[in-house]
Design a protein around this motif. Structure first.
Motif, PDB file in Angstrom:
ATOM      1  N   MET A   1       0.822  -1.209   0.000  1.00  0.00           N
ATOM      2  CA  MET A   1       0.000   0.000   0.000  1.00  0.00           C
ATOM      3  C   MET A   1       0.857   1.261   0.000  1.00  0.00           C
ATOM      4  SD  MET A   1      -3.145  -1.005   2.568  1.00  0.00           S
ATOM      5  CE  MET A   1      -2.489  -2.433   3.404  1.00  0.00           C
ATOM      6  N   THR A   2       0.289   2.350  -0.500  1.00  0.00           N
ATOM      7  CA  THR A   2       0.985   3.626  -0.569  1.00  0.00           C
ATOM      8  C   THR A   2       0.385   4.598   0.435  1.00  0.00           C
ATOM      9  OG1 THR A   2       1.422   3.323  -2.926  1.00  0.00           O
ATOM     10  CG2 THR A   2       1.614   5.563  -2.063  1.00  0.00           C
ATOM     11  N   LYS A   3       1.232   5.136   1.326  1.00  0.00           N
ATOM     12  CA  LYS A   3       0.799   6.145   2.286  1.00  0.00           C
ATOM     13  C   LYS A   3       1.246   7.519   1.785  1.00  0.00           C
ATOM     14  CE  LYS A   3       2.740   4.130   5.890  1.00  0.00           C
ATOM     15  NZ  LYS A   3       3.114   3.839   7.310  1.00  0.00           N
ATOM     16  N   MET A   4       0.319   8.458   1.722  1.00  0.00           N
ATOM     17  CA  MET A   4       0.634   9.804   1.254  1.00  0.00           C
ATOM     18  C   MET A   4       0.382  10.813   2.363  1.00  0.00           C
ATOM     19  SD  MET A   4      -0.973   9.606  -2.608  1.00  0.00           S
ATOM     20  CE  MET A   4      -0.153  11.125  -3.125  1.00  0.00           C
TER      21      MET A   4
ATOM     22  N   ASP B   1      -4.121   1.707  -2.818  1.00  0.00           N
ATOM     23  CA  ASP B   1      -3.751   0.358  -3.259  1.00  0.00           C
ATOM     24  C   ASP B   1      -3.947  -0.699  -2.174  1.00  0.00           C
ATOM     25  OD1 ASP B   1      -2.947   1.610  -5.644  1.00  0.00           O
ATOM     26  OD2 ASP B   1      -0.948   1.972  -4.838  1.00  0.00           O
ATOM     27  N   PHE B   2      -5.110  -0.667  -1.532  1.00  0.00           N
ATOM     28  CA  PHE B   2      -5.411  -1.685  -0.519  1.00  0.00           C
ATOM     29  C   PHE B   2      -6.281  -2.809  -1.079  1.00  0.00           C
ATOM     30  CE2 PHE B   2      -8.395   1.929   0.183  1.00  0.00           C
ATOM     31  CZ  PHE B   2      -9.596   1.302  -0.136  1.00  0.00           C
ATOM     32  N   VAL B   3      -6.217  -2.991  -2.392  1.00  0.00           N
ATOM     33  CA  VAL B   3      -7.109  -3.939  -3.047  1.00  0.00           C
ATOM     34  C   VAL B   3      -6.910  -5.373  -2.557  1.00  0.00           C
ATOM     35  CG1 VAL B   3      -5.602  -4.407  -5.019  1.00  0.00           C
ATOM     36  CG2 VAL B   3      -8.075  -4.527  -5.308  1.00  0.00           C
ATOM     37  N   TRP B   4      -5.748  -5.675  -1.977  1.00  0.00           N
ATOM     38  CA  TRP B   4      -5.494  -7.022  -1.471  1.00  0.00           C
ATOM     39  C   TRP B   4      -5.518  -7.071   0.055  1.00  0.00           C
ATOM     40  CZ3 TRP B   4      -6.073 -10.734  -4.829  1.00  0.00           C
ATOM     41  CH2 TRP B   4      -5.808 -10.490  -6.186  1.00  0.00           C
ATOM     42  N   ASP B   5      -5.782  -5.957   0.718  1.00  0.00           N
ATOM     43  CA  ASP B   5      -5.873  -5.981   2.177  1.00  0.00           C
ATOM     44  C   ASP B   5      -7.142  -6.711   2.593  1.00  0.00           C
ATOM     45  OD1 ASP B   5      -4.884  -4.773   4.861  1.00  0.00           O
ATOM     46  OD2 ASP B   5      -7.035  -4.304   4.812  1.00  0.00           O
ATOM     47  N   GLU B   6      -7.010  -7.592   3.566  1.00  0.00           N
ATOM     48  CA  GLU B   6      -8.128  -8.472   3.922  1.00  0.00           C
ATOM     49  C   GLU B   6      -9.319  -7.728   4.507  1.00  0.00           C
ATOM     50  OE1 GLU B   6      -6.846 -10.049   8.346  1.00  0.00           O
ATOM     51  OE2 GLU B   6      -5.889 -11.009   6.609  1.00  0.00           O
ATOM     52  N   VAL B   7      -9.095  -6.524   5.019  1.00  0.00           N
ATOM     53  CA  VAL B   7     -10.189  -5.758   5.630  1.00  0.00           C
ATOM     54  C   VAL B   7     -10.668  -4.637   4.705  1.00  0.00           C
ATOM     55  CG1 VAL B   7     -10.926  -4.343   7.592  1.00  0.00           C
ATOM     56  CG2 VAL B   7      -9.400  -6.306   7.957  1.00  0.00           C
TER      57      VAL B   7
END
Length: 334
Positions: free
Chosen positions: A98-101, A123-129
């Motif tokens: 993931m990208t933190k801005m 880009d949290f498309v694969w984060d489970e939550v």
């Protein structure tokens, strides 16, 4: 209440000036959409035949390029995503790819909470939550009305708009999302943007130019803002005097909008962070394009340079391919 708010909305769309749109619009029984064309005579260009949309909702989107669905996302889900966001930005959970801005006004702050620094998690498309949002059946049922049954989640964001310190850097310039996307056709792309709390003109709600989705992709550049502008916050020029419609929304309300719709968000003049979560979807049958020599060349170069600084040597299209996930139906070209 819903009927009264609808009347306010349609009245706003018929007058000039900056307006506050109360989004309790187009309930299942709505008939009048405030357009000159009836659904029976309208040649549908931006929506697909699907019983999920009423005739009024479909005609409204065709005419205006956006549609707010109230109370679409359960509040308990939103609370769960907020907790996950805090865990991620505080370092209690690995952010993976993931990208933190950070907002430009918050850079350089030391020894403060991650929630007070990170203004956007991407880009949290694969984060489970957090990926629950882009895979939520209630959302996908509406997305299918714009993309068809084979759906790719292309771009995920949780926006944590900070209180503005007086620099107005918390605002987002007027822009079109298609500027960032190297895939087409535009009419098979849609954004689902969900308010995670009450959003209004005080904490920086979205504003839109109704009907601008019927135009073309404009040139985008960094705006000439005195106090600076956030990274990759490109904007268009020449639309300052055109009336905008403000989208005030309640927690759980979701707005769907076309990638050519001109939109932005205001500065957050409250003392609290304003959160929203969004996903851009595309039909898996969309195809990547070469943006070389187009108005998108500047953003492609910037994205590639940022990726290279992070040790990733990939082209614009390949970067987008890595960010995507099939969330319904079958995967094809994307």
């Amino acid at each position: 209440m819903a009927d009264r708010r609808m009347k306010v909305i349609f009245g706003h769309l018929g007058h000039r000036g900056h307006h506050d749109m109360m989004p309790r619009l187009l309930s299942s029984g709505a008939a009048n959409v405030g357009t000159n064309s009836s659904s029976s005579s309208l040649e549908f260009q931006y929506t697909l035949d699907n019983p999920r949309l009423t005739a009024a909702q479909r005609a409204f989107y065709e005419e205006n390029g956006f549609l707010v669905i109230p109370n679409l996302v359960p509040c308990d889900k939103i609370d769960r995503w907020k907790e996950r966001f805090i865990d991620l930005v505080e370092g209690r959970v690995d952010t993976g790819g993931m990208t933190k801005m950070k907002d430009i006004s918050l850079k350089g702050l030391k020894n403060v909470s991650g929630e007070l620094i990170v203004n956007k998690l991407q880009d949290f498309v694969w984060d489970e939550v957090l990926s629950e949002h882009c895979m939520l059946p209630q959302i996908l049922d509406y997305v299918e009305c714009f993309t068809g049954p084979d759906i790719m989640a292309m771009h995920t964001m949780l926006i944590n708009k900070p209180p503005d310190p007086g620099t107005r850097t918390s605002r987002h310039p007027l822009h079109q999302d298609l500027h960032y996307f190297p895939f087409r056709p535009a009419n098979k792309i849609v954004c689902a943007w969900t308010a995670m709390e009450k959003v209004d003109t005080k904490n920086g709600c979205l504003f839109v130019l109704p009907g601008s989705h019927k135009g073309k992709l404009e040139q985008h550049d960094y705006p000439d803002w005195e106090k600076g502008v956030n990274k990759m916050y490109h904007g268009v020029r020449g639309f300052d005097d055109i009336p905008k419609t403000m989208l005030s929304m309640e927690k759980g309300d979701t707005v769907f909008f076309h990638p050519i719709l001109l939109h932005g968000s205001g500065d957050n003049i409250t003392q609290h962070f304003r959160k929203a979560i969004s996903c851009h979807y595309a039909s898996s049958h969309c195809e990547y394009i070469d943006v070389k020599g187009t108005t998108q060349e500047n953003i492609a170069k910037e994205v590639e340079e940022i990726a290279l600084k992070r040790g990733v040597s990939l082209g614009f299209k390949e970067i987008w391919n890595l960010r995507s996930r099939c969330v319904r139906g079958v995967e094809d070209c994307l």
